[in-house]
Motif scaffolding. Structure first.
Motif, PDB file in Angstrom:
ATOM      1  N   LEU A  96       1.315   7.467  17.841  1.00  0.00           N
ATOM      2  CA  LEU A  96       0.107   7.888  17.483  1.00  0.00           C
ATOM      3  C   LEU A  96      -0.168   7.435  15.807  1.00  0.00           C
ATOM      4  CD1 LEU A  96      -1.221  10.594  19.716  1.00  0.00           C
ATOM      5  CD2 LEU A  96      -1.495   8.081  20.131  1.00  0.00           C
ATOM      6  N   GLU A  97       0.601   6.632  15.530  1.00  0.00           N
ATOM      7  CA  GLU A  97       0.544   6.167  13.932  1.00  0.00           C
ATOM      8  C   GLU A  97       0.423   4.783  13.773  1.00  0.00           C
ATOM      9  OE1 GLU A  97       3.500   8.184  11.553  1.00  0.00           O
ATOM     10  OE2 GLU A  97       3.209   9.956  12.227  1.00  0.00           O
ATOM     11  N   ALA A  98      -0.516   4.300  12.782  1.00  0.00           N
ATOM     12  CA  ALA A  98      -0.538   2.888  12.790  1.00  0.00           C
ATOM     13  C   ALA A  98      -0.374   2.257  11.180  1.00  0.00           C
ATOM     14  CB  ALA A  98      -1.781   2.488  13.170  1.00  0.00           C
ATOM     15  N   VAL A  99       0.022   1.329  10.780  1.00  0.00           N
ATOM     16  CA  VAL A  99       0.197   0.928   9.406  1.00  0.00           C
ATOM     17  C   VAL A  99      -0.229  -0.309   9.437  1.00  0.00           C
ATOM     18  CG1 VAL A  99       1.827   0.436   7.677  1.00  0.00           C
ATOM     19  CG2 VAL A  99       2.388   2.480   9.089  1.00  0.00           C
ATOM     20  N   VAL A 100      -1.400  -0.737   8.578  1.00  0.00           N
ATOM     21  CA  VAL A 100      -1.722  -1.880   8.585  1.00  0.00           C
ATOM     22  C   VAL A 100      -1.393  -2.452   6.938  1.00  0.00           C
ATOM     23  CG1 VAL A 100      -3.743  -3.334   8.520  1.00  0.00           C
ATOM     24  CG2 VAL A 100      -3.725  -1.496  10.168  1.00  0.00           C
ATOM     25  N   GLY A 101      -0.927  -3.341   6.672  1.00  0.00           N
ATOM     26  CA  GLY A 101      -0.705  -4.046   5.236  1.00  0.00           C
ATOM     27  C   GLY A 101      -0.040  -5.229   5.248  1.00  0.00           C
ATOM     28  N   SER A 102       0.186  -5.634   3.961  1.00  0.00           N
ATOM     29  CA  SER A 102       0.632  -6.906   3.525  1.00  0.00           C
ATOM     30  C   SER A 102       1.779  -6.773   3.031  1.00  0.00           C
ATOM     31  CB  SER A 102      -0.156  -7.501   2.724  1.00  0.00           C
ATOM     32  OG  SER A 102       0.347  -8.832   2.119  1.00  0.00           O
ATOM     33  N   LYS A 103       3.069  -7.724   3.503  1.00  0.00           N
ATOM     34  CA  LYS A 103       4.331  -7.527   2.855  1.00  0.00           C
ATOM     35  C   LYS A 103       4.306  -8.433   1.683  1.00  0.00           C
ATOM     36  CE  LYS A 103       6.745  -5.987   6.859  1.00  0.00           C
ATOM     37  NZ  LYS A 103       7.855  -5.805   7.614  1.00  0.00           N
ATOM     38  N   ASP A 104       3.296  -8.764   1.293  1.00  0.00           N
ATOM     39  CA  ASP A 104       3.309  -9.832   0.052  1.00  0.00           C
ATOM     40  C   ASP A 104       3.310  -8.789  -1.085  1.00  0.00           C
ATOM     41  OD1 ASP A 104       2.469 -11.131  -2.402  1.00  0.00           O
ATOM     42  OD2 ASP A 104       1.728 -12.752  -1.174  1.00  0.00           O
ATOM     43  N   GLU A 105       4.331  -8.932  -1.908  1.00  0.00           N
ATOM     44  CA  GLU A 105       4.713  -8.217  -3.146  1.00  0.00           C
ATOM     45  C   GLU A 105       3.385  -7.874  -3.950  1.00  0.00           C
ATOM     46  OE1 GLU A 105       7.226 -11.046  -6.120  1.00  0.00           O
ATOM     47  OE2 GLU A 105       8.331  -9.938  -4.994  1.00  0.00           O
ATOM     48  N   LYS A 106       2.722  -9.038  -4.163  1.00  0.00           N
ATOM     49  CA  LYS A 106       1.705  -8.842  -5.101  1.00  0.00           C
ATOM     50  C   LYS A 106       0.299  -8.185  -4.441  1.00  0.00           C
ATOM     51  CE  LYS A 106       2.991 -13.421  -7.102  1.00  0.00           C
ATOM     52  NZ  LYS A 106       2.696 -14.889  -6.972  1.00  0.00           N
ATOM     53  N   ALA A 107       0.314  -7.923  -3.010  1.00  0.00           N
ATOM     54  CA  ALA A 107      -0.870  -7.224  -2.611  1.00  0.00           C
ATOM     55  C   ALA A 107      -1.254  -5.803  -3.247  1.00  0.00           C
ATOM     56  CB  ALA A 107      -0.381  -6.599  -1.086  1.00  0.00           C
ATOM     57  N   PRO A 108      -0.590  -4.984  -3.716  1.00  0.00           N
ATOM     58  CA  PRO A 108      -1.066  -3.904  -4.499  1.00  0.00           C
ATOM     59  C   PRO A 108      -1.656  -4.616  -5.936  1.00  0.00           C
ATOM     60  CG  PRO A 108       1.151  -3.479  -4.058  1.00  0.00           C
ATOM     61  CD  PRO A 108       0.941  -4.796  -3.627  1.00  0.00           C
ATOM     62  N   TRP A 109      -1.297  -5.341  -6.524  1.00  0.00           N
ATOM     63  CA  TRP A 109      -2.085  -5.966  -7.780  1.00  0.00           C
ATOM     64  C   TRP A 109      -3.471  -6.553  -7.401  1.00  0.00           C
ATOM     65  CZ3 TRP A 109       2.672  -9.521  -9.667  1.00  0.00           C
ATOM     66  CH2 TRP A 109       3.590  -8.883  -9.641  1.00  0.00           C
ATOM     67  N   PHE A 110      -3.472  -7.144  -6.330  1.00  0.00           N
ATOM     68  CA  PHE A 110      -4.751  -7.511  -5.761  1.00  0.00           C
ATOM     69  C   PHE A 110      -5.741  -6.507  -5.275  1.00  0.00           C
ATOM     70  CE2 PHE A 110      -2.323 -11.571  -4.102  1.00  0.00           C
ATOM     71  CZ  PHE A 110      -2.306 -12.079  -5.023  1.00  0.00           C
ATOM     72  N   GLU A 111      -5.301  -5.694  -4.582  1.00  0.00           N
ATOM     73  CA  GLU A 111      -6.009  -4.507  -4.320  1.00  0.00           C
ATOM     74  C   GLU A 111      -6.546  -3.488  -5.442  1.00  0.00           C
ATOM     75  OE1 GLU A 111      -7.514  -2.626  -0.769  1.00  0.00           O
ATOM     76  OE2 GLU A 111      -6.421  -4.462  -0.831  1.00  0.00           O
ATOM     77  N   PHE A 112      -5.643  -3.302  -6.345  1.00  0.00           N
ATOM     78  CA  PHE A 112      -6.142  -2.381  -7.268  1.00  0.00           C
ATOM     79  C   PHE A 112      -6.215  -2.908  -8.692  1.00  0.00           C
ATOM     80  CE2 PHE A 112      -3.392  -0.271  -4.198  1.00  0.00           C
ATOM     81  CZ  PHE A 112      -4.455   0.775  -3.618  1.00  0.00           C
ATOM     82  N   GLY A 113      -5.586  -4.102  -8.997  1.00  0.00           N
ATOM     83  CA  GLY A 113      -6.052  -5.131 -10.146  1.00  0.00           C
ATOM     84  C   GLY A 113      -5.028  -4.634 -10.967  1.00  0.00           C
ATOM     85  N   THR A 114      -4.927  -5.371 -12.404  1.00  0.00           N
ATOM     86  CA  THR A 114      -3.934  -5.146 -13.216  1.00  0.00           C
ATOM     87  C   THR A 114      -4.860  -5.016 -14.676  1.00  0.00           C
ATOM     88  OG1 THR A 114      -3.520  -7.449 -13.743  1.00  0.00           O
ATOM     89  CG2 THR A 114      -2.189  -6.320 -12.095  1.00  0.00           C
TER      90      THR A 114
END
Length: 162
Positions: A96-114
């Motif tokens: 009853l656990e789900a994880v949605v995401g991207s394995k692209d190493e740049k995903a956090p930069w895109f999501e949160f900015g730099t």
């Protein structure tokens, strides 16, 4: 409502309810996670409006657009050069656990900015865009799990349920 025949009958009925509810909720969770991942994929390459706490995406810098044009990538398509980031969105469901995401190493930069790039959130808005769908599908899964759990035949034993 089903009549419970003694403690063993009640135990079997509760076990059936638990199994049916767990299976139905897992299926609902998988459907919700799949929908979030698909929405995240669809957001890549298109400027996004503000939604919930997430601001609209800023325009790409002129220097970024020039670099993309020089390399043959599409114009006015934020976060999309080769399509790799778009295609990297996936989901996994375990119990009853789900994880949605991207394995692209740049995903956090895109999501949160730099410090040099504004945020272009994908996952957060994908969840918000699907909020009503998520509530509806999880609610439906809960109801189906409970109602199917009451459909056990009295001749079945616990081993037949799992």
């Amino acid at each position: 409502m089903k009549e419970l025949n003694g403690f063993l009958g009640a135990a079997l009925q509760f076990a059936a309810l638990d199994v049916a509810l767990h299976k139905s909720m897992k299926n609902g969770l998988e459907e919700a996670a799949r929908r979030i991942a698909e929405t995240a994929k669809d957001e890549v390459g298109h400027y996004q409006a503000s939604v919930g706490p997430f601001n609209k995406w800023d325009d790409l810098a002129d220097s970024t657009e020039a670099d993309k044009a020089r390399k043959g990538f599409p114009a006015d398509a934020p976060l999309e050069r080769t399509g790799g980031f778009r295609d990297s969105w996936q989901f996994e469901v375990d119990g009853l656990e789900a994880v949605v995401g991207s394995k692209d190493e740049k995903a956090p930069w895109f999501e949160f900015g730099t410090t040099r790039m504004p945020p272009r959130p994908v996952l957060g808005p994908a969840v918000i865009h699907n909020g009503n769908f998520i509530r509806r599908i999880i609610g439906k899964a809960a109801v189906e799990g409970i109602t199917k759990g009451h459909a056990i035949h009295p001749s079945l034993g616990y081993d037949d349920l799992i």
